[in-house]
Design a protein around this motif. Structure first.
Motif, PDB file in Angstrom:
ATOM      1  N   ARG A 221      18.557  11.482  14.603  1.00  0.00           N
ATOM      2  CA  ARG A 221      17.203  11.549  13.962  1.00  0.00           C
ATOM      3  C   ARG A 221      17.621  11.867  12.381  1.00  0.00           C
ATOM      4  NH1 ARG A 221      12.787  11.695  17.231  1.00  0.00           N
ATOM      5  NH2 ARG A 221      13.560  11.867  19.653  1.00  0.00           N
ATOM      6  N   THR A 222      17.001  11.031  11.605  1.00  0.00           N
ATOM      7  CA  THR A 222      16.712  11.161  10.235  1.00  0.00           C
ATOM      8  C   THR A 222      16.266  12.318   9.512  1.00  0.00           C
ATOM      9  OG1 THR A 222      15.475   9.338   9.847  1.00  0.00           O
ATOM     10  CG2 THR A 222      17.564   8.638  10.073  1.00  0.00           C
ATOM     11  N   GLU A 223      15.109  12.772  10.390  1.00  0.00           N
ATOM     12  CA  GLU A 223      14.225  13.669   9.794  1.00  0.00           C
ATOM     13  C   GLU A 223      13.693  14.589  11.130  1.00  0.00           C
ATOM     14  OE1 GLU A 223      10.125  11.023  10.130  1.00  0.00           O
ATOM     15  OE2 GLU A 223      10.694  11.757   8.159  1.00  0.00           O
ATOM     16  N   LYS A 224      13.442  15.806  10.814  1.00  0.00           N
ATOM     17  CA  LYS A 224      13.089  16.739  11.985  1.00  0.00           C
ATOM     18  C   LYS A 224      11.665  16.268  12.514  1.00  0.00           C
ATOM     19  CE  LYS A 224      12.666  21.536  13.196  1.00  0.00           C
ATOM     20  NZ  LYS A 224      12.614  23.159  12.656  1.00  0.00           N
ATOM     21  N   ARG A 225      11.561  16.349  13.546  1.00  0.00           N
ATOM     22  CA  ARG A 225      10.353  15.856  14.285  1.00  0.00           C
ATOM     23  C   ARG A 225       9.834  16.861  15.320  1.00  0.00           C
ATOM     24  NH1 ARG A 225       9.676  10.226  15.247  1.00  0.00           N
ATOM     25  NH2 ARG A 225       7.650  11.033  15.637  1.00  0.00           N
ATOM     26  N   ARG A 226       8.503  17.211  14.920  1.00  0.00           N
ATOM     27  CA  ARG A 226       7.846  18.244  15.796  1.00  0.00           C
ATOM     28  C   ARG A 226       7.410  17.696  17.156  1.00  0.00           C
ATOM     29  NH1 ARG A 226       4.140  21.196  11.490  1.00  0.00           N
ATOM     30  NH2 ARG A 226       5.598  22.147   9.963  1.00  0.00           N
ATOM     31  N   LEU A 227       7.533  18.710  18.079  1.00  0.00           N
ATOM     32  CA  LEU A 227       7.035  18.381  19.363  1.00  0.00           C
ATOM     33  C   LEU A 227       5.519  17.713  19.468  1.00  0.00           C
ATOM     34  CD1 LEU A 227       7.391  18.523  22.325  1.00  0.00           C
ATOM     35  CD2 LEU A 227       6.313  20.578  22.514  1.00  0.00           C
ATOM     36  N   ARG A 228       4.860  18.272  18.800  1.00  0.00           N
ATOM     37  CA  ARG A 228       3.464  17.754  18.644  1.00  0.00           C
ATOM     38  C   ARG A 228       3.272  16.136  18.207  1.00  0.00           C
ATOM     39  NH1 ARG A 228      -1.236  20.872  15.516  1.00  0.00           N
ATOM     40  NH2 ARG A 228      -0.467  22.514  17.129  1.00  0.00           N
ATOM     41  N   ALA A 229       4.311  15.883  17.234  1.00  0.00           N
ATOM     42  CA  ALA A 229       4.104  14.525  16.776  1.00  0.00           C
ATOM     43  C   ALA A 229       4.420  13.461  17.672  1.00  0.00           C
ATOM     44  CB  ALA A 229       4.844  14.408  15.319  1.00  0.00           C
ATOM     45  N   GLU A 230       5.737  14.032  18.338  1.00  0.00           N
ATOM     46  CA  GLU A 230       6.390  13.104  19.490  1.00  0.00           C
ATOM     47  C   GLU A 230       5.453  12.995  20.474  1.00  0.00           C
ATOM     48  OE1 GLU A 230      10.821  13.231  19.947  1.00  0.00           O
ATOM     49  OE2 GLU A 230      10.892  14.893  18.484  1.00  0.00           O
ATOM     50  N   LEU A 231       4.705  13.959  20.976  1.00  0.00           N
ATOM     51  CA  LEU A 231       3.684  13.801  21.984  1.00  0.00           C
ATOM     52  C   LEU A 231       2.813  12.663  21.764  1.00  0.00           C
ATOM     53  CD1 LEU A 231       3.231  17.461  23.262  1.00  0.00           C
ATOM     54  CD2 LEU A 231       4.423  15.491  24.564  1.00  0.00           C
ATOM     55  N   ALA A 232       2.249  13.042  20.444  1.00  0.00           N
ATOM     56  CA  ALA A 232       1.146  11.896  20.002  1.00  0.00           C
ATOM     57  C   ALA A 232       1.669  10.590  19.758  1.00  0.00           C
ATOM     58  CB  ALA A 232       0.579  12.601  18.579  1.00  0.00           C
ATOM     59  N   GLU A 233       3.066  10.417  19.464  1.00  0.00           N
ATOM     60  CA  GLU A 233       3.507   9.215  19.511  1.00  0.00           C
ATOM     61  C   GLU A 233       3.767   8.312  20.841  1.00  0.00           C
ATOM     62  OE1 GLU A 233       7.354   6.753  17.376  1.00  0.00           O
ATOM     63  OE2 GLU A 233       7.374   8.864  17.777  1.00  0.00           O
ATOM     64  N   GLY A 234       4.156   9.076  21.558  1.00  0.00           N
ATOM     65  CA  GLY A 234       4.135   8.645  23.110  1.00  0.00           C
ATOM     66  C   GLY A 234       2.926   8.363  23.650  1.00  0.00           C
ATOM     67  N   LEU A 235       1.803   9.217  23.470  1.00  0.00           N
ATOM     68  CA  LEU A 235       0.429   8.918  24.033  1.00  0.00           C
ATOM     69  C   LEU A 235      -0.398   7.794  23.231  1.00  0.00           C
ATOM     70  CD1 LEU A 235      -0.864  12.609  24.099  1.00  0.00           C
ATOM     71  CD2 LEU A 235      -0.441  11.143  26.152  1.00  0.00           C
ATOM     72  N   ARG A 236       0.097   7.511  22.106  1.00  0.00           N
ATOM     73  CA  ARG A 236      -0.726   6.604  21.261  1.00  0.00           C
ATOM     74  C   ARG A 236      -0.078   5.233  21.753  1.00  0.00           C
ATOM     75  NH1 ARG A 236      -0.125   9.618  16.583  1.00  0.00           N
ATOM     76  NH2 ARG A 236       1.956   8.657  15.976  1.00  0.00           N
ATOM     77  N   TRP A 237       1.430   5.192  22.139  1.00  0.00           N
ATOM     78  CA  TRP A 237       1.863   4.093  22.711  1.00  0.00           C
ATOM     79  C   TRP A 237       1.115   3.644  24.028  1.00  0.00           C
ATOM     80  CZ3 TRP A 237       3.951  -0.284  21.652  1.00  0.00           C
ATOM     81  CH2 TRP A 237       4.892  -0.999  22.669  1.00  0.00           C
TER      82      TRP A 237
END
Length: 439
Positions: A221-237
């Motif tokens: 990962r080029t940048e630190k990702r927060r758990l909430r952001a990754e959860l939201a990305e999966g749910l949006r998909w």
């Protein structure tokens, strides 16, 4: 299911219009075959536990419908509570080590049931706790293996073959597992039958250790990702894609009603109809022949009917099956025959639809999102199942077992309306990427 030869974006034709060679059969893929054996052993043991665990509660602790529903809830609620978090983590790590440790945990926890029972230390709250632990490990394994298949199967055109083989194994386990469980429960006891489940997980761990294919590390990962952001990305998909959204919501409803019916059926068969554990095992095993038949003909069905039509027909069959259970009556041979027919329809429809649904999900989801997509789907599917158990128990407590089964059957049949309207039913062929979906 060939596309027009001029469509280069479909992946089924080259720039010169020539058809690429078909992918080599997975019978020649050693690592997939080893993985398939490990998954099959795990599925066989799970099918034994699916009957032996609730029968332990019924026969040892004499539970009622509400308590039996809570046991099913304890086993499935981890999918509702933890699937998304586990999906984020699985996308960050290699999948095979996760699967190995998940099966080690399941082996230990399942093995504790007979040990505690014979030591006279097993209690109902302890059974709930063990069921929750097994369910938690099952979340990790399920999220991982569905994301791991595309790693072993490099050519996405082979995903349908891979899922057909895996689903055939599930169906054969459905056929053999309940009968074996019923025989073990009758010959020994319900807790003793769980030992066979623990042994199957041990063999599964060994087979997974034999996979040689190197699994690449997830891209850094080029940048630190927060758990909430990754959860939201999966749910949006998942919820932003109308095909995945439709599959998930219909699947959630399917598991809700089927879990409700299956939980109530055990008590209904044992107490109202006075069937033995061996007879119940026979019902489930004979009915599961439908799953094996569905797995064998699923490829032909998709070729003959198109992906969308096969989806509509197979899922509709699933939702119609529960009506036969409360309608069953008459002499014992007719009663058992109608019970078999009900679950036969469920297994047959599920076997065909699962091949279509899993292949579609894997085909249109980018690999970096595969774990989160799978986790969101498992949350929906098993979350529905987790709620179906206790809701069925409450209904049975208020209306009685027979009336509650009628309510579940009628509501299940009403699901034919959203199935007919589903956008998945309009797909003609299996896409090989998100770009192939209709606008």
């Amino acid at each position: 299911m060939s596309e027009d030869s001029g469509r280069t974006e479909s992946g089924t034709a080259t720039a010169k219009g020539a058809e690429p060679p078909p992918p080599r059969s997975l019978w020649h893929n050693r690592d997939f075959m080893v993985f398939w054996v490990g998954e099959g052993l795990s599925l066989y043991g799970t099918q034994i536990a699916n009957l032996a665990l609730p029968l332990t509660a019924v026969l040892v602790f004499q539970v009622g419908p509400e308590e039996l529903g809570l046991l099913r809830f304890a086993q499935l609620v981890p999918f509702l509570a933890l699937a998304l978090v586990f999906g984020v983590w699985v996308d960050r790590v290699r999948k095979r080590p996760v699967m190995l440790w998940a099966n080690v945990v399941r082996m230990v926890l399942i093995g504790l049931v007979p040990l505690l029972y014979y030591a006279e230390l097993l209690t109902l709250p302890m059974l709930y706790a063990l069921a929750f632990g097994v369910g938690t490990a099952a979340v990790l394994f399920d999220v991982s293996w569905m994301s791991y298949v595309p790693v072993l199967v490099k050519d996405k055109r082979s995903l349908l073959e891979a899922n057909t083989k895996l689903n055939a194994t599930l169906s054969s386990a459905d056929v053999a597992g309940p009968g074996i469980a019923g025989t073990l429960v009758t010959a020994f006891s319900a807790p003793a039958a769980m030992a066979a489940n623990a042994f199957s997980y041990a063999l599964s761990v060994i087979s997974l250790l034999l996979v040689r294919a190197p699994e690449p590390d997830p891209p850094p990962r080029t940048e630190k990702r927060r758990l909430r952001a990754e959860l939201a990305e999966g749910l949006r998909w998942v919820f932003g894609n109308r095909w995945l959204r439709a599959i998930g919501l219909v699947g959630c409803s399917c598991n809700f009603f089927l879990t409700m019916v299956q939980s109530l059926f055990l008590l209904y068969a044992v107490r109202d109809k006075e069937l033995s554990a061996a007879t119940i095992g026979f019902v489930m095993g004979a009915a599961a022949v439908g799953g094996l038949l569905g797995a064998l003909i699923s490829g032909m069905v998709v070729r003959r009917l198109s992906v969308g039509t096969a989806y509509r027909v197979s899922v509709s069959i699933i939702f119609l099956g529960p009506l036969l259970i409360p309608a069953a009556g008459g002499p014992s041979w007719l009663l058992v025959g109608l019970f078999v027919a009900s679950f036969f329809l469920e297994y047959f429809g599920s076997s065909i639809s699962n091949v279509i649904i899993v292949s579609l999900r894997q085909s249109i989801t980018p690999q970096p999102l595969m774990g989160r997509m799978t986790a969101a789907m498992r949350m929906l599917l098993y979350g529905g199942g987790a709620l179906g158990g206790p809701v069925g128990g409450v209904l049975a407590g208020v209306l009685g077992l027979h009336a509650a089964l009628w309510v579940a059957g009628v509501l299940s049949a009403a699901m034919l309306v959203p199935i007919i309207l589903s956008p998945v039913g309009k797909l003609r062929t299996m896409p090989t990427g998100p770009e192939e979906l209709p606008a």
